[in-house]
Design a protein around this motif. Structure first.
Motif, PDB file in Angstrom:
ATOM      1  N   GLY A  15       0.796  -1.218   0.000  1.00 20.39           N
ATOM      2  CA  GLY A  15       0.000   0.000   0.000  1.00 20.39           C
ATOM      3  C   GLY A  15       0.827   1.267   0.000  1.00 20.39           C
ATOM      4  N   GLY A  16       2.097   1.130   0.233  1.00 23.58           N
ATOM      5  CA  GLY A  16       2.989   2.277   0.280  1.00 23.58           C
ATOM      6  C   GLY A  16       3.483   2.694  -1.092  1.00 23.58           C
ATOM      7  N   SER A  17       4.409   3.648  -1.085  1.00 23.19           N
ATOM      8  CA  SER A  17       4.927   4.221  -2.321  1.00 23.19           C
ATOM      9  C   SER A  17       6.450   4.272  -2.292  1.00 23.19           C
ATOM     10  CB  SER A  17       4.394   5.640  -2.528  1.00 23.19           C
ATOM     11  OG  SER A  17       2.995   5.655  -2.642  1.00 23.19           O
ATOM     12  N   ARG A  66      -1.174   2.570 -11.225  1.00 21.40           N
ATOM     13  CA  ARG A  66      -0.418   2.644  -9.963  1.00 21.40           C
ATOM     14  C   ARG A  66       0.959   3.260 -10.160  1.00 21.40           C
ATOM     15  NH1 ARG A  66       1.107  -1.895  -7.461  1.00 21.40           N
ATOM     16  NH2 ARG A  66       1.208  -3.157  -9.375  1.00 21.40           N
ATOM     17  N   PHE A  67       1.567   3.026 -11.308  1.00 18.98           N
ATOM     18  CA  PHE A  67       2.920   3.518 -11.577  1.00 18.98           C
ATOM     19  C   PHE A  67       2.855   4.645 -12.604  1.00 18.98           C
ATOM     20  CE2 PHE A  67       5.518  -0.616 -10.623  1.00 18.98           C
ATOM     21  CZ  PHE A  67       4.881  -0.719  -9.395  1.00 18.98           C
ATOM     22  N   THR A  68       3.760   5.597 -12.444  1.00 19.03           N
ATOM     23  CA  THR A  68       3.843   6.719 -13.380  1.00 19.03           C
ATOM     24  C   THR A  68       5.297   6.988 -13.716  1.00 19.03           C
ATOM     25  OG1 THR A  68       1.866   7.730 -12.409  1.00 19.03           O
ATOM     26  CG2 THR A  68       3.265   9.129 -13.791  1.00 19.03           C
ATOM     27  N   ILE A  69       5.568   7.141 -15.004  1.00 17.20           N
ATOM     28  CA  ILE A  69       6.926   7.440 -15.460  1.00 17.20           C
ATOM     29  C   ILE A  69       6.971   8.869 -15.980  1.00 17.20           C
ATOM     30  CG2 ILE A  69       8.749   6.836 -17.098  1.00 17.20           C
ATOM     31  CD1 ILE A  69       7.622   3.994 -17.132  1.00 17.20           C
ATOM     32  N   SER A  70       8.031   9.577 -15.617  1.00 16.21           N
ATOM     33  CA  SER A  70       8.240  10.931 -16.114  1.00 16.21           C
ATOM     34  C   SER A  70       9.720  11.107 -16.416  1.00 16.21           C
ATOM     35  CB  SER A  70       7.765  11.963 -15.092  1.00 16.21           C
ATOM     36  OG  SER A  70       8.482  11.818 -13.875  1.00 16.21           O
ATOM     37  N   ARG A  71      10.018  12.100 -17.206  1.00 11.77           N
ATOM     38  CA  ARG A  71      11.423  12.364 -17.535  1.00 11.77           C
ATOM     39  C   ARG A  71      11.713  13.857 -17.431  1.00 11.77           C
ATOM     40  NH1 ARG A  71      12.711   9.870 -23.086  1.00 11.77           N
ATOM     41  NH2 ARG A  71      14.727  10.902 -22.784  1.00 11.77           N
ATOM     42  N   ASP A  72      12.975  14.122 -17.084  1.00 10.45           N
ATOM     43  CA  ASP A  72      13.480  15.493 -17.026  1.00 10.45           C
ATOM     44  C   ASP A  72      14.733  15.523 -17.891  1.00 10.45           C
ATOM     45  OD1 ASP A  72      14.650  17.934 -16.435  1.00 10.45           O
ATOM     46  OD2 ASP A  72      14.129  17.852 -14.317  1.00 10.45           O
ATOM     47  N   ASN A  73      14.577  15.990 -19.124  1.00  4.79           N
ATOM     48  CA  ASN A  73      15.708  15.968 -20.055  1.00  4.79           C
ATOM     49  C   ASN A  73      16.827  16.909 -19.612  1.00  4.79           C
ATOM     50  OD1 ASN A  73      14.517  14.050 -21.723  1.00  4.79           O
ATOM     51  ND2 ASN A  73      13.564  15.594 -23.038  1.00  4.79           N
ATOM     52  N   ALA A  74      16.494  17.951 -18.890  1.00  2.00           N
ATOM     53  CA  ALA A  74      17.519  18.882 -18.405  1.00  2.00           C
ATOM     54  C   ALA A  74      18.433  18.211 -17.384  1.00  2.00           C
ATOM     55  CB  ALA A  74      16.874  20.119 -17.801  1.00  2.00           C
ATOM     56  N   ASN A  76      18.760  14.736 -17.302  1.00  2.00           N
ATOM     57  CA  ASN A  76      19.075  13.385 -17.798  1.00  2.00           C
ATOM     58  C   ASN A  76      18.548  12.319 -16.843  1.00  2.00           C
ATOM     59  OD1 ASN A  76      20.392  14.712 -19.841  1.00  2.00           O
ATOM     60  ND2 ASN A  76      22.335  13.621 -19.597  1.00  2.00           N
ATOM     61  N   THR A  77      17.319  12.501 -16.406  1.00  2.00           N
ATOM     62  CA  THR A  77      16.754  11.631 -15.382  1.00  2.00           C
ATOM     63  C   THR A  77      15.343  11.199 -15.748  1.00  2.00           C
ATOM     64  OG1 THR A  77      18.066  12.684 -13.659  1.00  2.00           O
ATOM     65  CG2 THR A  77      16.116  11.472 -12.944  1.00  2.00           C
ATOM     66  N   VAL A  78      15.039   9.952 -15.426  1.00  6.03           N
ATOM     67  CA  VAL A  78      13.687   9.437 -15.541  1.00  6.03           C
ATOM     68  C   VAL A  78      13.255   8.933 -14.166  1.00  6.03           C
ATOM     69  CG1 VAL A  78      12.276   7.570 -16.499  1.00  6.03           C
ATOM     70  CG2 VAL A  78      13.806   8.861 -17.980  1.00  6.03           C
ATOM     71  N   LEU A  79      12.033   9.231 -13.803  1.00  7.36           N
ATOM     72  CA  LEU A  79      11.477   8.796 -12.521  1.00  7.36           C
ATOM     73  C   LEU A  79      10.401   7.745 -12.735  1.00  7.36           C
ATOM     74  CD1 LEU A  79      11.091  12.255 -10.757  1.00  7.36           C
ATOM     75  CD2 LEU A  79      12.975  10.636 -10.567  1.00  7.36           C
ATOM     76  N   LEU A  80      10.356   6.797 -11.825  1.00  6.11           N
ATOM     77  CA  LEU A  80       9.279   5.811 -11.781  1.00  6.11           C
ATOM     78  C   LEU A  80       8.605   5.950 -10.420  1.00  6.11           C
ATOM     79  CD1 LEU A  80       7.714   3.353 -12.883  1.00  6.11           C
ATOM     80  CD2 LEU A  80       9.496   1.901 -11.879  1.00  6.11           C
ATOM     81  N   GLN A  81       7.442   6.567 -10.418  1.00 12.91           N
ATOM     82  CA  GLN A  81       6.674   6.726  -9.181  1.00 12.91           C
ATOM     83  C   GLN A  81       5.775   5.509  -9.025  1.00 12.91           C
ATOM     84  OE1 GLN A  81       6.719   9.254  -6.795  1.00 12.91           O
ATOM     85  NE2 GLN A  81       5.369   7.857  -5.657  1.00 12.91           N
ATOM     86  N   MET A  82       5.934   4.809  -7.932  1.00 21.30           N
ATOM     87  CA  MET A  82       5.183   3.573  -7.683  1.00 21.30           C
ATOM     88  C   MET A  82       4.296   3.765  -6.470  1.00 21.30           C
ATOM     89  SD  MET A  82       8.162   0.761  -8.420  1.00 21.30           S
ATOM     90  CE  MET A  82       9.084   1.183  -6.941  1.00 21.30           C
ATOM     91  N   ASN A  83       3.009   3.694  -6.680  1.00 24.26           N
ATOM     92  CA  ASN A  83       2.028   3.843  -5.604  1.00 24.26           C
ATOM     93  C   ASN A  83       1.247   2.551  -5.426  1.00 24.26           C
ATOM     94  OD1 ASN A  83       2.748   6.584  -5.381  1.00 24.26           O
ATOM     95  ND2 ASN A  83       1.219   7.185  -6.899  1.00 24.26           N
ATOM     96  N   SER A  84       0.569   2.451  -4.285  1.00 16.84           N
ATOM     97  CA  SER A  84      -0.260   1.277  -3.989  1.00 16.84           C
ATOM     98  C   SER A  84       0.512  -0.014  -4.243  1.00 16.84           C
ATOM     99  CB  SER A  84      -1.537   1.303  -4.850  1.00 16.84           C
ATOM    100  OG  SER A  84      -2.266   2.487  -4.635  1.00 16.84           O
ATOM    101  N   LEU A  85       1.704  -0.059  -3.714  1.00 14.82           N
ATOM    102  CA  LEU A  85       2.572  -1.212  -3.977  1.00 14.82           C
ATOM    103  C   LEU A  85       2.003  -2.490  -3.366  1.00 14.82           C
ATOM    104  CD1 LEU A  85       5.985   0.583  -3.568  1.00 14.82           C
ATOM    105  CD2 LEU A  85       5.287  -0.756  -5.566  1.00 14.82           C
ATOM    106  N   LYS A  86       2.272  -3.576  -4.064  1.00 16.86           N
ATOM    107  CA  LYS A  86       1.804  -4.902  -3.658  1.00 16.86           C
ATOM    108  C   LYS A  86       3.013  -5.820  -3.468  1.00 16.86           C
ATOM    109  CE  LYS A  86      -2.177  -4.339  -6.753  1.00 16.86           C
ATOM    110  NZ  LYS A  86      -2.925  -4.932  -7.898  1.00 16.86           N
ATOM    111  N   PRO A  87       2.874  -6.853  -2.666  1.00 17.26           N
ATOM    112  CA  PRO A  87       4.001  -7.788  -2.503  1.00 17.26           C
ATOM    113  C   PRO A  87       4.497  -8.345  -3.840  1.00 17.26           C
ATOM    114  CG  PRO A  87       2.368  -8.170  -0.803  1.00 17.26           C
ATOM    115  CD  PRO A  87       1.768  -7.159  -1.747  1.00 17.26           C
ATOM    116  N   GLU A  88       3.613  -8.510  -4.797  1.00 22.98           N
ATOM    117  CA  GLU A  88       4.032  -9.051  -6.098  1.00 22.98           C
ATOM    118  C   GLU A  88       4.831  -8.048  -6.928  1.00 22.98           C
ATOM    119  OE1 GLU A  88       0.929  -9.044  -4.795  1.00 22.98           O
ATOM    120  OE2 GLU A  88      -0.594  -8.681  -6.363  1.00 22.98           O
TER     121      GLU A  88
END
Length: 120
Positions: A15-17, A66-74, A76-88
């Motif tokens: 349930g966490g992020s 549940r997951f969201t990907i974003s990028r910041d070209n300035a 050189n980074t990509v983020l993976l935001q993971m919400n409502s995490l499950k054991p799987e």
């Protein structure tokens, strides 16, 4: 020399992020699609999601909403935001860079991975 470095993994309760980061160097970042993959023990590596050079995103059904990907070209980074995490969701998560037009693969460059563990 191309380098992709993931960070942000750890242990979280169900349930966490968590937010993973992929920092790239040695390539013209905004020319590359970036993908996230994961591999759980005893399982094959699987596609999680991707973001194209134009910031279009694609997600596996198992993480959609549940997951969201974003990028910041300035940065050189990509983020993976993971919400409502499950054991799987427990796995080693990898980011990868691709200069082609197939956001689900194959990919040219890979990071070393970061462990995500979700406890029940």
């Amino acid at each position: 020399q191309v380098q992709l470095v993931e960070s942000g993994g750890g242990l979280v309760q169900a349930g966490g992020s968590l937010r993973l980061s992929c920092a790239a160097s040695g390539l013209t970042f905004n020319w590359y699609n970036i993908g996230w993959f994961r591999q759980a023990p005893g399982k094959e590596r699987e596609f999680v999601g991707s973001i194209t050079t134009s910031s279009s995103t694609d997600y596996a059904n198992s993480v959609k909403g549940r997951f969201t990907i974003s990028r910041d070209n300035a940065k050189n980074t990509v983020l993976l935001q993971m919400n409502s995490l499950k054991p799987e969701d427990t796995a080693v998560y990898y980011c990868a860079a691709q200069s082609g037009r197939a956001p689900r693969g194959p990919y040219n460059y890979w990071g070393q991975g970061t462990q995500v563990t979700v406890s029940s």
